[in-house]
Design a protein around this motif. Structure first.
Motif, PDB file in Angstrom:
ATOM      1  N   LYS A  45      -3.881  31.104  10.578  1.00 32.31           N
ATOM      2  CA  LYS A  45      -4.037  30.981   9.122  1.00 32.31           C
ATOM      3  C   LYS A  45      -2.786  31.461   8.394  1.00 32.31           C
ATOM      4  O   LYS A  45      -2.290  30.803   7.472  1.00 32.31           O
ATOM      5  N   SER A  84      -2.405  25.275   1.948  1.00 32.41           N
ATOM      6  CA  SER A  84      -3.424  26.063   1.254  1.00 32.41           C
ATOM      7  C   SER A  84      -4.758  25.875   1.974  1.00 32.41           C
ATOM      8  O   SER A  84      -5.148  24.746   2.308  1.00 32.41           O
ATOM      9  N   GLU A  85      -5.471  26.980   2.194  1.00 26.57           N
ATOM     10  CA  GLU A  85      -6.762  26.886   2.874  1.00 26.57           C
ATOM     11  C   GLU A  85      -7.843  26.412   1.920  1.00 26.57           C
ATOM     12  O   GLU A  85      -7.907  26.834   0.771  1.00 26.57           O
ATOM     13  N   GLU A 141      -8.177  23.536   6.847  1.00 28.35           N
ATOM     14  CA  GLU A 141      -9.491  24.180   6.921  1.00 28.35           C
ATOM     15  C   GLU A 141      -9.725  24.651   8.348  1.00 28.35           C
ATOM     16  O   GLU A 141      -9.432  23.918   9.299  1.00 28.35           O
ATOM     17  N   VAL A 172      -9.526  23.702  13.651  1.00 26.62           N
ATOM     18  CA  VAL A 172      -8.588  23.857  12.545  1.00 26.62           C
ATOM     19  C   VAL A 172      -7.973  22.481  12.321  1.00 26.62           C
ATOM     20  O   VAL A 172      -7.561  21.804  13.266  1.00 26.62           O
ATOM     21  N   GLY A 181      -5.697  19.929   9.290  1.00 24.00           N
ATOM     22  CA  GLY A 181      -4.860  19.938   8.098  1.00 24.00           C
ATOM     23  C   GLY A 181      -4.535  18.539   7.633  1.00 24.00           C
ATOM     24  O   GLY A 181      -4.607  17.567   8.397  1.00 24.00           O
TER      25      GLY A 181
END
Length: 801
Positions: free
Chosen positions: A500, A509-510, A577, A597, A599
């Motif tokens: 992260k 950005s998460e 995420e 994970v 992106g």
């Protein structure tokens, strides 16, 4: 729940000021959200008598009246015609402020002075509409404030209840709480139904075909009643708690509902085929016309109340138009039943039909109060509507619910609350709540819980009751004692934080999306009909169709977020995420929940600026992000391989990530059709990693070696290979030469264009030779380098440029 102070005081002696009673209720856990005083500031509206009513000399539709307010004779101009001399009326005197901030002033109307206003029910806020001024009873005292004279001056408490306190959805339930706190007894209504000679069992019967959904059903029969308006006191009470008056019989069922908290229903007996009641589940697709005029389509899980031929009520929710009380009704069957809370909740939610009855049945009612509420309603019907009450009660109760006994330890109560109460003190608190302590031995009490307290199930629930009644303000404030210890973070948690942090440092950005979405999301991302990700977990009770299945991939959520951002003209996006997906197993097993994970990148590589080139992100930006993750986690032995692509990727612009022979993720440019489905303008680049597998790929051996003290030697090789030979294949082929002198092999150039044959490309690799023992000579490097060249020529059919 709305409660009036006057109604409450019928059941418990309470003379607390309004503010103190409000605080007492709130500290008992019954939060008072609103307090309203009916008739507040209306003392200037008084009882007056019309002495004279004459025609206004200057207006045909106005009257000039002489009115006595008990202190003086006033001249009043009035436009209403529904009164006469001698009537007692409501007079708003000069200075009175009526609802709507209408202030009464001395005025002249068509040349005649008016010293006040004769008021209608609407002008006093007592009715929605009124045909004329309010005519009062002749025995009311002159000069007395109207609201006091009519018994309308009251205080209304609106209480916000938590769902577990179903027992407080009634006036008596609130009175029990107040009485327990004040140490007083509840004054329950006297039940004295006067019965006739005919037995009710000779008139009607009840059959329960679904006892699991309706454990108990009771009924009484009244004949010869007359339907009409309710007395004013009942109308006023119902209006104060938010109920509309309909007729005397229906109002009585609503009155008992608010009083006892148990829903009742009245049927017109002449419409009940064969004069009997059958409680059964509906037929699949059965149609039923409810009292609100809507035709409902029922399912087999819905419970209905039927006569000999058809459904006449939707159990616990609403009656049917085919058996409602009408003006010509004379014979009445009164229902008082208990229904399964879950069944009522499912039906009510599915039909979007929420009523006062369903609100209470959903939370759980008192199975033992049925005959009490029934007797109260029957008595009021005979009193207010007349008629003869049949002898006895039909009580279908195949399996009586046993009493609930919950043990509680005295030491545990004191330990949890931080107080020191004796067993006798705790027993006295329980008895004030109408609980029965059947045994107290060695500090353990056996408490019999009343059936109306459906929320009491465990020892800790009884501990809470002691806290409420003893008073939260009487529990001393103490600092908690806690042991502080440190735990080593797991490899998974450490890796998650590392990834992260790394993604954020690279400008991503998460985001956190819902774990469920719409089934059509799989069509948008082009998944085949037999794709394993279409095998989803369906939510039993979804908020909407758009949130009805658990996700099996993070991609749709990220695309929805990107589309929402783009609608606000945020076109340069780098989001990721890290959450779980949900893959079903066998029917009796919990789903598999692997963490992933993922992106999504789109738009410019860097923010616009006067010295920044406007270049778009591409495949290699994503690949670089992943390589940084692998480096941070010390993952080795991974490779990017081109295989049959995922359906949501652009053909020829994606790759799978392989580690230890297993696929751990993928990356690539999304298919233009996927991009179009979400209304996104620019190309999108996506990656996803099975995080659990990624962590397993971390190297366990973290040993390092010192770099060589001797200078390295470099050799470059420029090759011509076929277009379908990947750069990785070139590097892997060169690495097959097992020589200690080879320290590193990397690609530094790729070229296609002039001077390169069609169907081929030029790839240049650099080989670094090194030794920790000496400086390598050409004689030592050249043979090894020649082996590398030969390996490339033989395995890849490469030619040296």
């Amino acid at each position: 729940m709305i409660v009036t102070y006057n109604w409450l005081r019928e059941f418990v002696d309470c003379d607390l000021p309004v503010a103190e009673l409000s605080d007492l209720l709130t500290m008992l856990g019954l939060e008072v959200e609103r307090v309203e005083t009916v008739g507040a500031g209306m003392d200037d509206v008084v009882v007056a008598q019309v002495l004279e009513k004459n025609q206004h000399p200057n207006a045909d539709k106005l009257s000039l009246c002489k009115v006595n307010n008990g202190a003086e004779i006033l001249t009043i101009v009035c436009g209403a015609q529904n009164f006469k001399a001698g009537d007692k009326v409501a007079l708003a005197q000069i200075g009175a402020v009526l609802p709507g901030e209408f202030k009464i002033k001395r005025s002249k109307i068509r040349g005649e002075e008016s010293c006040g206003m004769l008021c209608s029910e609407k002008e006093l806020g007592l009715a929605e509409e009124s045909a004329g001024i309010m005519i009062l009873s002749a025995d009311l005292q002159l000069g007395m404030p109207v609201f006091s004279a009519l018994g309308l001056k009251d205080t209304i408490f609106e209480i916000g209840l938590t769902p577990n306190r179903a027992d407080c959805l009634s006036i008596i339930g609130i009175a029990r709480e107040v009485a327990a706190k004040l140490g007083k007894k509840v004054k329950y209504p006297e039940l004295r139904p006067v019965e006739g000679a005919t037995a009710v069992t000779d008139i009607t019967s009840v059959t329960i075909e679904a006892p699991e959904l309706c454990p108990r059903y009771t009924a009484r029969y009244v004949s010869g009643s007359k339907i009409g308006p309710s007395p004013q006191w009942m109308v006023n009470r119902l209006k104060a708690v938010g109920q509309r008056s309909i007729n005397n019989v229906v109002d009585i069922t609503n009155y008992v509902l608010m009083e006892y908290g148990h829903p009742l229903h009245a049927f017109d007996f002449k419409f009940l085929s064969k004069g009997k009641i059958v409680v059964r589940q509906a037929a699949e697709g059965e149609k039923f016309d409810t009292l609100d005029g809507q035709v409902r389509t029922l399912q087999s899980s819905d419970l209905t109340i039927c006569d000999g031929d058809r459904a006449v009520a939707l159990a616990g929710i609403m009656g049917g138009k085919n058996s409602e009380i009408a003006d010509d009704t004379t014979d009445i069957l009164i229902e008082s039943a208990y229904f399964n809370p879950s069944a009522i909740r499912r039906t009510s939610k599915r039909l979007g039909l929420h009523t006062e009855s369903s609100h209470r049945f959903e939370r759980g009612t008192d199975v033992n109060i049925l005959p009490i509420a029934l007797d109260r309603a029957a008595s009021l019907i005979v009193e207010l509507a007349g008629g003869t009450l049949a002898k006895g009660v039909v009580d279908a109760y195949p399996q009586p619910v046993p009493e609930r006994q919950v043990p509680v330890r005295v030491d545990r109560v004191n330990q949890v609350l931080g107080i020191k109460l004796s067993a006798a003190d705790i027993k006295e608190l329980f008895e004030r709540l109408e609980f029965t302590v059947t045994k107290c031995d060695q500090g353990i009490m056996e408490v019999t819980v009343p059936s109306y307290r459906v929320d009491i199930e465990r020892e800790i629930d009884l501990v809470e009751e002691v806290a409420r009644l003893h008073g939260f303000e009487n529990i001393p404030v103490t600092m908690p004692q806690a042991r502080i210890f440190s735990e080593t973070k797991s490899s998974y948690l450490t890796s998650a934080k590392t990834v992260k942090d790394l993604l954020v440092c690279q400008g991503l950005s998460e985001v956190i999306n819902y774990s469920f979405f719409a089934p059509d999301a799989y069509d948008k991302i082009l998944l085949a009909g037999d794709d394993y990700r279409r095998n989803t977990i369906q939510l039993l009770n979804p908020l909407s169709d758009e949130q009805s299945i658990m996700r099996t991939t993070l991609l749709p959520g990220l695309l929805e977020t990107a589309a929402r951002n783009a609608s606000f003209r945020i076109l340069n996006q780098r989001i990721f995420e890290m959450r779980r997906i949900y893959l079903p197993r066998h029917a009796d097993e919990m789903p598999e929940e692997p963490p992933f994970v993922a992106g999504l990148l789109t738009g410019l590589r860097s923010a616009e600026g006067w010295n920044q080139a406007k270049t778009e992100v591409d495949f290699y930006d994503v690949k670089g992000i992943l390589e940084n993750i692998f480096a941070a986690l010390d993952v080795s032995g991974y490779s990017f391989e081109v295989r049959e692509p995922e359906p949501f990727y652009h053909p020829g612009k994606s790759a799978f990530i392989i580690c230890n022979g297993d696929v751990i993720g993928s990356l690539g440019e999304l298919h233009p059709t996927v991009q179009e489905a979400y209304g996104l303008e620019k190309p999108l680049f996506y990656f996803e990693l099975n995080f659990e597998k990624l962590v397993e790929c971390r190297r366990e051996d973290h040993s390092v070696s010192a770099p060589s003290r001797f200078p390295d030697t470099y050799r470059d090789i420029a090759l011509l290979v076929d277009d379908d030979v990947s750069a990785e294949a070139v590097v892997n082929c060169a690495r097959k030469v097992k020589a200690a002198e080879i320290a590193q092999i990397e690609i530094f150039d790729l070229y296609k264009g002039s001077n390169i044959p069609a169907g081929q490309k030029s790839i240049a690799i650099r080989v670094r030779y090194s030794s920790k023992e000496k400086t390598l000579t050409d004689e030592e490097v050249n043979p090894v380098h020649q082996q590398v060249i030969q390996m490339l020529q033989q395995k890849l059919n490469a030619s040296i440029r």
